[in-house]
Design a protein around this motif. Sequence first.
Motif, PDB file in Angstrom:
ATOM      1  N   LYS A   2      10.575   4.043   0.854  1.00 25.69           N
ATOM      2  CA  LYS A   2      10.474   3.592   2.236  1.00 25.69           C
ATOM      3  C   LYS A   2       9.061   3.096   2.497  1.00 25.69           C
ATOM      4  O   LYS A   2       8.099   3.517   1.860  1.00 25.69           O
ATOM      5  CB  LYS A   2      10.796   4.745   3.204  1.00 25.69           C
ATOM      6  CG  LYS A   2      12.174   5.359   2.971  1.00 25.69           C
ATOM      7  CD  LYS A   2      13.265   4.401   3.297  1.00 25.69           C
ATOM      8  CE  LYS A   2      14.647   5.060   3.150  1.00 25.69           C
ATOM      9  NZ  LYS A   2      15.736   4.137   3.409  1.00 25.69           N
ATOM     10  N   ILE A   3       8.968   2.177   3.471  1.00 23.34           N
ATOM     11  CA  ILE A   3       7.650   1.668   3.803  1.00 23.34           C
ATOM     12  C   ILE A   3       6.785   2.792   4.349  1.00 23.34           C
ATOM     13  O   ILE A   3       7.245   3.642   5.099  1.00 23.34           O
ATOM     14  CB  ILE A   3       7.773   0.504   4.801  1.00 23.34           C
ATOM     15  CG1 ILE A   3       6.464  -0.244   4.885  1.00 23.34           C
ATOM     16  CG2 ILE A   3       8.232   0.970   6.143  1.00 23.34           C
ATOM     17  CD1 ILE A   3       6.622  -1.623   5.494  1.00 23.34           C
ATOM     18  N   SER A   4       5.532   2.812   3.955  1.00 22.64           N
ATOM     19  CA  SER A   4       4.648   3.921   4.281  1.00 22.64           C
ATOM     20  C   SER A   4       3.524   3.465   5.196  1.00 22.64           C
ATOM     21  O   SER A   4       2.735   2.591   4.845  1.00 22.64           O
ATOM     22  CB  SER A   4       4.057   4.512   2.993  1.00 22.64           C
ATOM     23  OG  SER A   4       2.992   5.367   3.288  1.00 22.64           O
ATOM     24  N   ASP A   5       3.423   4.050   6.395  1.00 26.10           N
ATOM     25  CA  ASP A   5       2.310   3.734   7.291  1.00 26.10           C
ATOM     26  C   ASP A   5       0.986   4.179   6.695  1.00 26.10           C
ATOM     27  O   ASP A   5      -0.047   3.532   6.886  1.00 26.10           O
ATOM     28  CB  ASP A   5       2.523   4.425   8.650  1.00 26.10           C
ATOM     29  CG  ASP A   5       3.693   3.816   9.402  1.00 26.10           C
ATOM     30  OD1 ASP A   5       4.010   2.639   9.137  1.00 26.10           O
ATOM     31  OD2 ASP A   5       4.275   4.526  10.246  1.00 26.10           O
ATOM     32  N   LYS A   7       0.142   4.240   3.519  1.00 24.69           N
ATOM     33  CA  LYS A   7      -0.268   3.267   2.516  1.00 24.69           C
ATOM     34  C   LYS A   7      -0.779   2.000   3.173  1.00 24.69           C
ATOM     35  O   LYS A   7      -1.717   1.370   2.706  1.00 24.69           O
ATOM     36  CB  LYS A   7       0.895   2.953   1.569  1.00 24.69           C
ATOM     37  CG  LYS A   7       1.197   4.091   0.603  1.00 24.69           C
ATOM     38  CD  LYS A   7       2.327   3.733  -0.326  1.00 24.69           C
ATOM     39  CE  LYS A   7       2.605   4.864  -1.303  1.00 24.69           C
ATOM     40  NZ  LYS A   7       3.737   4.556  -2.190  1.00 24.69           N
ATOM     41  N   LYS A   8      -0.137   1.598   4.277  1.00 21.43           N
ATOM     42  CA  LYS A   8      -0.617   0.399   4.970  1.00 21.43           C
ATOM     43  C   LYS A   8      -2.018   0.621   5.516  1.00 21.43           C
ATOM     44  O   LYS A   8      -2.886  -0.248   5.416  1.00 21.43           O
ATOM     45  CB  LYS A   8       0.335   0.036   6.115  1.00 21.43           C
ATOM     46  CG  LYS A   8       1.560  -0.748   5.656  1.00 21.43           C
ATOM     47  CD  LYS A   8       2.358  -1.210   6.844  1.00 21.43           C
ATOM     48  CE  LYS A   8       3.508  -2.113   6.389  1.00 21.43           C
ATOM     49  NZ  LYS A   8       3.159  -3.511   6.486  1.00 21.43           N
ATOM     50  N   ASP A  57      -1.255  -3.578  -0.382  1.00 20.64           N
ATOM     51  CA  ASP A  57      -0.102  -2.827   0.118  1.00 20.64           C
ATOM     52  C   ASP A  57       1.053  -2.842  -0.890  1.00 20.64           C
ATOM     53  O   ASP A  57       1.501  -3.900  -1.328  1.00 20.64           O
ATOM     54  CB  ASP A  57       0.350  -3.441   1.441  1.00 20.64           C
ATOM     55  CG  ASP A  57       1.519  -2.703   2.059  1.00 20.64           C
ATOM     56  OD1 ASP A  57       1.732  -1.530   1.699  1.00 20.64           O
ATOM     57  OD2 ASP A  57       2.212  -3.307   2.900  1.00 20.64           O
ATOM     58  N   GLY A  59       3.843  -0.881  -0.209  1.00 25.95           N
ATOM     59  CA  GLY A  59       5.008  -0.378   0.525  1.00 25.95           C
ATOM     60  C   GLY A  59       6.081  -1.436   0.724  1.00 25.95           C
ATOM     61  O   GLY A  59       5.811  -2.632   0.785  1.00 25.95           O
ATOM     62  N   TYR A  60       7.341  -0.997   0.811  1.00 30.59           N
ATOM     63  CA  TYR A  60       8.446  -1.897   1.108  1.00 30.59           C
ATOM     64  C   TYR A  60       9.622  -1.079   1.627  1.00 30.59           C
ATOM     65  O   TYR A  60       9.696   0.132   1.444  1.00 30.59           O
ATOM     66  CB  TYR A  60       8.855  -2.706  -0.127  1.00 30.59           C
ATOM     67  CG  TYR A  60       9.370  -1.881  -1.291  1.00 30.59           C
ATOM     68  CD1 TYR A  60      10.733  -1.637  -1.455  1.00 30.59           C
ATOM     69  CD2 TYR A  60       8.486  -1.337  -2.223  1.00 30.59           C
ATOM     70  CE1 TYR A  60      11.206  -0.890  -2.514  1.00 30.59           C
ATOM     71  CE2 TYR A  60       8.948  -0.591  -3.291  1.00 30.59           C
ATOM     72  CZ  TYR A  60      10.304  -0.362  -3.435  1.00 30.59           C
ATOM     73  OH  TYR A  60      10.768   0.382  -4.480  1.00 30.59           O
ATOM     74  N   ASP A  61      10.529  -1.770   2.293  1.00 32.02           N
ATOM     75  CA  ASP A  61      11.720  -1.126   2.859  1.00 32.02           C
ATOM     76  C   ASP A  61      12.868  -1.288   1.861  1.00 32.02           C
ATOM     77  O   ASP A  61      13.411  -2.378   1.675  1.00 32.02           O
ATOM     78  CB  ASP A  61      12.067  -1.782   4.186  1.00 32.02           C
ATOM     79  CG  ASP A  61      13.224  -1.082   4.885  1.00 32.02           C
ATOM     80  OD1 ASP A  61      13.827  -0.177   4.267  1.00 32.02           O
ATOM     81  OD2 ASP A  61      13.520  -1.443   6.035  1.00 32.02           O
ATOM     82  N   GLU A 148       6.171  -0.683  -9.815  1.00 32.20           N
ATOM     83  CA  GLU A 148       6.566   0.626  -9.293  1.00 32.20           C
ATOM     84  C   GLU A 148       5.932   1.741 -10.122  1.00 32.20           C
ATOM     85  O   GLU A 148       5.860   1.673 -11.349  1.00 32.20           O
ATOM     86  CB  GLU A 148       8.089   0.739  -9.319  1.00 32.20           C
ATOM     87  CG  GLU A 148       8.634   1.964  -8.615  1.00 32.20           C
ATOM     88  CD  GLU A 148       8.376   1.953  -7.122  1.00 32.20           C
ATOM     89  OE1 GLU A 148       7.348   2.530  -6.715  1.00 32.20           O
ATOM     90  OE2 GLU A 148       9.186   1.371  -6.382  1.00 32.20           O
TER      91      GLU A 148
END
Length: 648
Positions: A2-5, A7-8, A57, A59-61, A148
């Motif tokens: 899941k996208i990670s705040d 990490k952003k 970044d 992160g990804y959805d 990954e």
Amino acid sequence: MKISDTKKLAAITAAFFITVTAFSGCSESANSSQTTSSVSQVAKSDIDASIAAEDIDVGYDEESSVGITFSDGSAAIDGEGATSEGETVTISQAGTYILSGTATNGRIIVSADKTAEIKLIFNGVDITCADNAPLLVSKAKKVYIVLEDGTENVLTDSASYSLGEDDSNTDGAIFSKADLTINGSGTLTVNANYKHGIVSKDDLVITDGNINVTSASTAMEGKDSVKISGGTFNISAGTNGIKSTNAEASDKGFISVTGGSFTVVANNDAFEAETVLSIEGGSFDITTGGGSANASMKSDGTPNRNWQNNMGNGGGGPNGMGRPDDNGNGTGGEPPAMPTADSTGLTIETAAANTTTDSTDTTDNTSTSAKALKAGNEVNISGGEFKIDSADDSVHSNGNIVITGGNISVASGDDGMHANGNLTISDGTVDITKSYEGIEGSIVTIDGGTISVVASDDGINCAGGSDTGSTDRMGADQFSSQDGVELNINGGTVTIDADGDGLDSNGNFTMAGGTVCVCGPTNGGNGALDYNGTATVTGGTLIACGAVGMEEGFGDNSTQYSVLHDLGSTVSANEKLTITDSDGKEILSFTPTKTWQSVVFTSADLKEGETYTITAGSQSETVTIDGIVTSNSKGMSFGRGHGGGRGF
């Protein structure tokens, strides 16, 4: 994932730091007294080496991503935006695509709108393509490859491509006509049997990853720029390691490295930037052209005409990989031992201390250049740990070299550092353990740092030295004029062990500070000091030993006292030299590792009217300071310049 705040936020913070450091660097030290040469320059301050948060970044959805799985001669696609035909997948829409599985003869083709940004998640994918690039980006705005965490990803091509009109210039296993970014903590292995490994015709940005490239030609290329802030790189290149080639715009064609760990074995240049090569950090283990044992220039100054025959196994691709001693390319053992301030015996009383174009085309490299760090306009090093073993120059610029930090250890088959323009060192450690000429430039300025040089010709040379009989030598650099040539030492600690001239300027030599120790030539055709214009000392400490014949000292335009003294007979190697005042206080001491007879010394402790004793081995002679320059020399130079190198 899941996208990670988190990490952003981390990515934005890291990108801000990289941007600040990229723009805070300057091309010259603020304290440098360097004189500008006439070479037209693009400097570090002219490039934009900043890295965006999106490049960091990872992160990804996962729920909105498209899954692509290779297996059994086909590719299964879960989602919209991609199609498959056998093991060939074409991505035509912006979005995130998760790639996994194995293709024995497959491809990924990105052909989307020119505004599309596409993220490719490499999640354990292994693709081999028999007749083309395993990954081709023919149209997009930007493509991200995310490795990954914990995955192994492999792309392999063959030794020949079957190209059509639309992809006729494709020459890399990863070939992108758009900006390309690689990040993530996984592993990417590229086996480039045709030509190049990773190619972007725009910007190539790498912020993380374990990246292994074995290539028949260049390992990694970003035409407009290469920006690297992190990652671990193992590169074996048949020609060049990492390069940027855009010669059409002054703000492009650069390489910027702010971090990462690099092991590079290349037949030709390891890092080659058309304009600027900027390194702020990282660790570098570099071998080029078979290493310094496969020198392009023999120690006697004659060309080694067989060096190119011995460089075939120096890099990767079909010729394999390894250092010279691994593949039997070149012999000669270890580089000569480098004397240090301790081993040479130099001790200073506290009171006395005033402390190009070697261009290549974008498809095939036919150049014989085998330099480690090379740029067309400026090499700028402000940090990093370097271990370099090069057949050609270790650090080379067709313009300027600026060293403001870092620990640089090099063994070179040619020059340790060569600049056609200005070469400035203001901090850091430079240890040249083997070279033909150690440090060379039109204007060489040392404002600080710790510098050690072993050279079979000149230690520090301004304006080309004795490039005699070397027209076949790849590093045969010639200077067109002696005007504006200078050697300036204003600080730092400099130790020279040279078989030619120790310090050689075809123009002027000025010393205002620092500590200099020269173990100079044993033959009378060279001198510990050699200059064509004037030699002026206003501060600092210097002791330089060499042969009698062409010895030179400082001129009477100086403001600090100096002595040029020839002893009655030659002193054996490893005999301690001491200089004491009338009270027996030791002012200077030095243990030259070669035979010598003439010594030049200067120190703020020297006083007019004072008598000093020079003791070396069984010899002991006195000298009384009777003016700004005191000399008993009867050599051909009589303490004055006679021209640089051996062309007197």
